[in-house]
Design a protein around this motif. Structure first.
Motif, short mmCIF file in Angstrom:
data_model
loop_
_atom_site.label_atom_id
_atom_site.label_comp_id
_atom_site.label_asym_id
_atom_site.label_seq_id
_atom_site.Cartn_x
_atom_site.Cartn_y
_atom_site.Cartn_z
N PHE A 1 63.76 38.84 66.47
CA PHE A 1 64.81 37.69 65.59
C PHE A 1 65.24 36.77 66.70
CE2 PHE A 1 65.40 41.50 62.16
CZ PHE A 1 64.21 41.25 61.73
N ALA A 2 65.93 37.43 68.01
CA ALA A 2 66.60 36.38 68.77
C ALA A 2 65.34 35.55 69.25
CB ALA A 2 67.07 37.26 69.83
N TRP B 1 65.19 32.85 66.61
CA TRP B 1 66.28 32.04 66.61
C TRP B 1 66.35 30.93 67.58
CZ3 TRP B 1 70.40 31.15 70.22
CH2 TRP B 1 71.50 30.41 69.55
N ASN C 1 65.75 26.98 66.96
CA ASN C 1 66.71 26.05 67.37
C ASN C 1 66.09 24.82 67.64
OD1 ASN C 1 69.07 26.98 67.08
ND2 ASN C 1 69.21 27.96 69.16
N LYS D 1 70.36 24.40 63.77
CA LYS D 1 71.13 25.83 64.30
C LYS D 1 71.43 26.73 62.96
CE LYS D 1 72.10 25.81 68.69
NZ LYS D 1 72.25 24.48 69.37
N SER E 1 68.50 28.24 61.74
CA SER E 1 68.05 29.48 62.69
C SER E 1 69.01 30.61 62.57
CB SER E 1 67.77 29.07 64.31
OG SER E 1 68.88 28.19 64.56
N THR E 2 70.21 30.35 62.61
CA THR E 2 71.38 31.40 62.70
C THR E 2 71.05 32.08 61.21
OG1 THR E 2 72.67 29.72 63.87
CG2 THR E 2 73.87 31.86 63.07
N PHE F 1 68.46 34.33 61.35
CA PHE F 1 68.56 35.56 62.32
C PHE F 1 69.65 36.38 61.41
CE2 PHE F 1 71.33 37.67 65.26
CZ PHE F 1 70.56 38.30 66.34
#
Lengths: 247, 648, 234
Positions: free
Chosen positions: C174-175, C178, C182, C208, C211-212, C215
């Motif tokens: 997931f990171a 992310w 971004n 942002k 994507s956040t 995540f």
């Protein structure tokens, strides 16, 4: 001030190059970077060695001839200037400075730090112009142009064609250069007329010459000596895609 | 054998001369144009616009430049603007006023007919450039904006921020690209013309060196156009680009073209002062700064001392202790006097001991009053990039402390002699732009160089060259396999061999710097009989030394910058002497040429209209021979020869 | 016209932009579905039932797979061309330019991590759900030896995220996603020509947020199920 220079030396296009180290001593902090190289070269000539070949001309940041990659930055560590506008006071006394030529497949090295940027000329020859003949034009004030449009056109027209964008881009993309020309003319009614043709022709030539694909990293705009914005790339994308969708 | 100079100035009323002339000269039919080849050397405003326009007409054009792209020519560095008599500001400007200002600015040492034509076509240039997509500055209403410039009382200068030369050159370069795309022009970059080839007394082509491979090439044509700019780099330090040189023009002179008024050099008043002995180049600050900046030095010598020592900051000098010497001496024009006047006034103050930096060779250009009057934001908008550039170079913030400036060599009004058709004394050989001598007399006004380059290239040469080429329509392709080409190539090769074989002890730059010192000290802003005679002797000696002791490393058949520089310096070493000889001959002060013996009681230039209303045209007689002078008398039918007055 | 999508750099980039946009939309829907699993296992299973071996679910899966494939193939194609354009001799000294995000220069690396995560994910779920149904089976054995129906997604989730190493792997995945988004989300607007200096801050902010959101939406499911497995209350 004293410096150690690590300079890329390459005899000609066919030879293999390598870094060579040089010492320069007693450089005044007001000396420009290229003057520092002039001093080194004069010493080399006296020693009977071939001086370091590098491109330069106006030394005022406008001709776009100078093209050095200094310590990882196109045109050195300062923002928004060309190599000729870098001064030695920006470096630390005793520092080692690495100087490389532009690295891009479309800009082959000619000698030492000199590269062939003829590809940029070829792109402009493909369509970077307005097709008007000498003398067959209306009065300069016949078509009013909103000040903001003229200013935006000028922002893009400030491009000096130095090649820093493609040299910096990890993809070797010339998009900022192409976009600057397309966008500058697209913002003016005079350039609008053949906007679609221009965008297609210039992009086709850019691709043909082996430049890479833009991935929107923005590195070009960060290193551009004229701080040309990637917003012009967005406009080029728009111009090109609209032109293609109309085909 | 002296020249028989025929300036071919058409008869008639001043305003009708160009129209009459165009109607009278021959044209070449489209079918015949295709059979004719033209070589254009140089791609600045003159060269690029000429090559593009000639290509459009249907001629086969070959265009040469020494840089890696035609776009890099030094026209690109012009900052301020381009003049035109549009009268868009409604301030009573007209073609006649622009003509008059230019003639007067040139101190009455240019041809009336040429200058009038220049003013006449100036308006077409603006229209042309706008149509090419040059982003000139605009007003809110969308119409073109203007600014004022030195030597004029009307606002007629068109500009694109501080990059007007760049934008105009990109316009001409785009036109050139259009013709390269269409196949009518072929571009040779990184090529340097090393000789002109003359056959049967006519120009037949050039010998060029491919700067990448070192190959010597022959190129034939029915006409050759020299557009290679000026020779200011004879002074080593100048505002010219590093590679700017006088060699192409000098080869023409060597092969028999007359060289006119070589001593007319423009010293630009607003350059950044020299900082040390290792400097390679001087930087110009746009003359437009004089619109809002005020030039001064302290009134008291103790303040000068304090500033030099750093115990007093310039901004701390009280208003009443400042000598705004231009405003004092020239109330009507103030800080906007022509360049020669401003430069000399700065020198006068520095000679009197009021120079404000360690070298004593600097005056202040101050924006304090302007910032108080208009606000920092307005000044930032107008001159922000120039202020940034100044700070970058000097590490001084010009918003807080005044700038330091000093005059520096900037432009050469002299050049290859041309007639009204821009043809030199050699048939088929043309010279345009700064390379010729025609339009600026003894001093050029700001924003007029761009005007001349484009006027010649777009609107004059394309017509006048037809008059000569019409006689060539039966001529076959020029063969480069002739004794004349053989000989020229052989001479070039021998010269290169010679330079590479000397293997002396001094580098090209060492000798060039010495030449620069001789020139600046003796043939610079103030010239005397003694200094000029001294210069002639010293330059001749230095030239001998050069041919005995220069060290040129590298080979002939490779990319060799030292060799390029050596070839150019060899010509500068002759050109410098020619400049001194011309200055010695001209026993008067006019424009940029100031003879100390000839000044008024107030220290102004004392022109001699009895004896020197002529263009001095020099004919080459050999490297160490005295050139022969022919005079082209200048007749002033329409303007009254008056003493230049910028006081009231 | 069709050919500019393959033979022009800008066309190829447009394909990346559109396929990327499509994948982002899919991921958003997928995320919404996952959240349901946290709220109610039964509701989640109902959705799984809808999206079983039906023609529309299959068609959707095929299109999705095509989208992934196109995005993936074009990414390698473009990167191969870009490396060629960069030339054989590389700079000895390189830096990250001012204002340039690390992720923008490492989209391929991030993309590869995302793909590897995807393969793992498919082996965990799709292989045990839709694939099983497609093969005509009606039950499946999961890691702890228990047998469930392929539409009981909730049980599969519960088991998968009770394993700590899966939790770590998924969070890394997931990171990477992310970071990838971004840059990817605003970049797709740029490539399509819908951006300018005024909109860059807005588009980057949108990127942002998207994507956040993605995540957090995915991570919350993983973390909640792991937490549940730890306290053993359900």
């Amino acid at each position: 001030m004293n410096f150690t220079l690590k300079i890329w030396r390459q005899k000609d296009a066919k030879s293999k190059g390598a870094f060579k180290e040089y010492q320069v001593k007693d450089i005044s902090s007001d000396t420009s970077f290229l003057e520092m190289l002039d001093i080194l070269n004069n010493d080399l000539v006296h020693a009977g060695e071939e001086p370091v070949a590098f491109d330069h001309d106006c030394r005022e940041g406008i001709c776009g001839m100078c093209s050095l990659h200094i310590d990882g930055h196109a045109h050195g560590p300062s923002q928004a200037v060309t190599t000729c506008q870098i001064y030695m006071r920006q470096f630390k006394d005793g520092q080692t400075i690495t100087i490389e030529p532009w690295r891009s497949a479309a800009f082959p090295v000619i000698k030492d730090l000199v590269v062939n940027r003829g590809a940029y000329d070829e792109i402009l020859q493909a369509g970077g112009f307005v097709s008007v003949r000498t003398n067959s034009v209306p009065d300069g004030n016949a078509i009013p142009i909103p000040q903001a449009d003229a200013e935006e056109s000028m922002d893009a027209a400030a491009c000096v064609g130095c090649g820093a964008c493609a040299a910096t881009c990890k993809n070797g993309s010339a998009m900022l250069f192409v976009a600057a020309r397309v966008s500058s003319l697209a913002k003016l009614p005079q350039g609008r007329v053949e906007g679609a043709r221009r965008a297609k022709a210039m992009v086709a030539k850019m691709d043909e010459l082996g430049f890479g694909n833009c991935t929107n990293t923005g590195a070009c705009q960060a290193e551009c000596p004229k701080s040309i914005s990637i917003a012009h790339i967005a406009r080029l994308n728009r111009e090109f895609l609209c032109a293609k969708l109309e085909d | 054998m002296a020249f028989k100079l025929d300036s071919k100035i058409p008869a008639g009323e001043l305003s009708q001369k160009w129209s009459n002339h165009k109607a009278a000269i021959k044209v070449v039919s489209p079918a015949n144009k295709r059979k004719l080849d033209i070589i254009v050397v140089g791609t600045g405003l003159g060269g690029a616009s000429a090559a593009a326009s000639l290509g459009e007409l249907g001629y086969n054009v070959k265009v040469f430049c020494i840089q890696d792209s035609p776009r890099r020519a030094h026209s690109i560095a012009a900052q301020g603007g381009i003049n035109a008599a549009k009268n868009y500001q409604n301030d009573n400007d007209s073609v006649y006023r622009l003509f008059y200002d230019t003639i007067k600015g040139g101190d009455y040492r240019a041809r009336e007919a040429n200058v009038y034509r220049l003013a006449e076509v100036s308006n077409l240039i603006i229209d042309q450039c706008v149509a090419q997509g040059v982003p000139f500055a605009r007003e809110y209403g969308g119409l073109l904006a203007n600014r004022s410039f030195g030597g004029a009382q009307v606002s007629r200068t068109f500009y694109a921020r501080g990059q007007t030369g760049q934008q105009l050159l990109l316009g001409a370069y785009a036109a050139l690209n259009k013709e390269i795309h269409n196949g009518s022009v072929k571009s040779y970059t990184r090529h340097e013309m090393l000789d002109i080839v003359i056959e049967d007394g006519e120009a037949r082509g050039i010998i060029a060196r491919n700067l990448v491979t070192g190959e010597i090439e022959r190129h034939g044509a029915h006409a050759v156009v020299i557009a290679t700019g000026g020779y200011g780099n004879v002074f080593f330090l100048s505002t010219n680009a590093m590679a700017s040189n006088g060699s192409a023009a000098f080869q023409c002179y060597r092969k028999g073209a007359g060289f006119a008024n070589p001593c007319f050099t423009q010293i630009h008043p607003t350059c950044i002062p020299i900082h040390g002995t290792q400097q390679s180049k001087l930087t110009l600050m746009s003359e437009s700064l004089r619109n809002d900046g005020r030039i001064w030095v302290p009134k008291k010598l103790e303040d000068v001392e304090a500033i030099r020592k750093g115990t007093k900051m310039p901004a701390d000098i009280a208003e009443e202790d400042r000598d705004y010497y231009l405003e004092r001496r020239y109330p009507a024009f103030g800080n906007l006097v022509p360049r020669d006047v401003a430069s000399r006034a700065a020198k006068e103050r520095c000679d009197a001991g009021y120079g404000v930096n360690e070298t004593g060779l600097a005056v202040f250009l101050d924006f304090k009053t302007a910032i108080e009057r208009l606000g920092k934001e307005v000044i930032e908008k107008r001159y922000g990039n120039l202020f940034d550039m100044y700070k970058e170079i000097t590490d001084v913030n010009p918003y807080e402390q005044p700038m330091q400036i000093f005059p520096a060599v900037h432009y050469t009004m002299g050049g290859i002699w041309v007639d009204y058709n821009l043809m030199t004394t050699i048939p088929g050989l043309y010279a345009i732009g700064e390379a010729n001598f025609s339009d600026h007399g003894a001093n050029r006004l700001g924003a007029s160089a761009l005007m001349q380059g484009l006027a010649d290239g777009y609107f004059v040469l394309p017509y006048t060259i037809g008059d000569y080429l019409a006689k060539k329509i039966q001529a076959p392709k020029v063969s480069t396999n002739t004794p004349a080409f053989d000989e020229a190539e052989k001479a070039v090769r021998e010269k290169i061999e010679k330079l590479l074989s000397i293997n002396g002890t001094q580098s090209v730059d060492d000798i060039h710097k010495r030449l620069g010192h001789i020139m600046w000290d003796n043939v610079g802003m103030a010239r005397t009989k003694e200094s000029l005679e001294k210069a002639i002797v010293e330059i001749a000696a230095l030239r001998k030394e050069f041919w005995k002791d220069v060290k040129v490393v590298g080979t002939a058949d490779s990319f060799n910058v030292e060799l390029e520089k050596a070839l150019r310096l060899a010509d500068f070493l002759e050109l410098g002497e020619l400049m001194a000889r011309d200055a010695l001959n001209r026993e008067e002060s006019c424009g940029g040429h100031f003879r100390v013996e000839h000044q008024t009681e107030e220290g102004e230039a004392d022109r001699d209209d009895e004896n020197f209303v002529y263009a001095a045209v020099w004919e080459y007689k050999g490297m160490d021979e005295v050139p022969e002078l022919t005079k082209e008398p200048l007749s002033f039918e329409f303007v009254h020869l008056a003493k230049r007055n910028y006081k009231d | 016209m069709g050919c500019f999508l393959t033979n022009s750099s800008l066309g190829r980039k447009l394909v990346m932009s559109i396929s990327g946009c499509f994948l982002v939309l899919f991921i958003l829907i997928h995320m919404a579905m996952n959240i349901v699993a946290v709220i109610s296992g039964d509701a989640y299973n109902m959705i799984c039932g809808f999206l079983g071996a039906n023609w529309y679910a299959l068609a959707g899966t095929a299109v999705l797979a095509l989208g992934v494939l196109v995005h993936f193939v074009y990414a390698f194609w473009l990167t191969w061309q870009n490396r060629k354009a960069r030339g054989n001799v590389r700079y000895a000294v390189t830096v990250t330019e001012k204002g340039v995000d690390w992720e923008s220069k490492n989209m391929l690396l991030l993309g590869v991590i995302v793909i590897l995560g995807l393969l793992l994910h498919l082996s965990h779920f799709w292989a045990k759900m839709m694939l099983v149904e497609l093969m005509g089976a009606h039950e499946v054995t999961i890691g702890d030896g228990s047998v469930v129906t392929p539409t009981d997604g909730a049980a599969i989730i519960q088991y998968t995220f009770s394993q700590w190493y899966n939790v770590v792997l998924y969070l890394v995945w997931f990171a990477a996603l992310w970071l990838h988004l971004n840059h990817g989300v605003w970049s797709m607007f740029q490539t399509a020509g819908w951006a300018n200096d005024t909109w860059y801050p807005r588009l980057k902010c949108l990127a942002k947020i998207v994507s956040t959101l993605i995540f957090l939406g995915f991570a919350v499911v993983v973390v909640v199920f792991y937490a549940k497995s730890l306290c053993g209350c359900c």
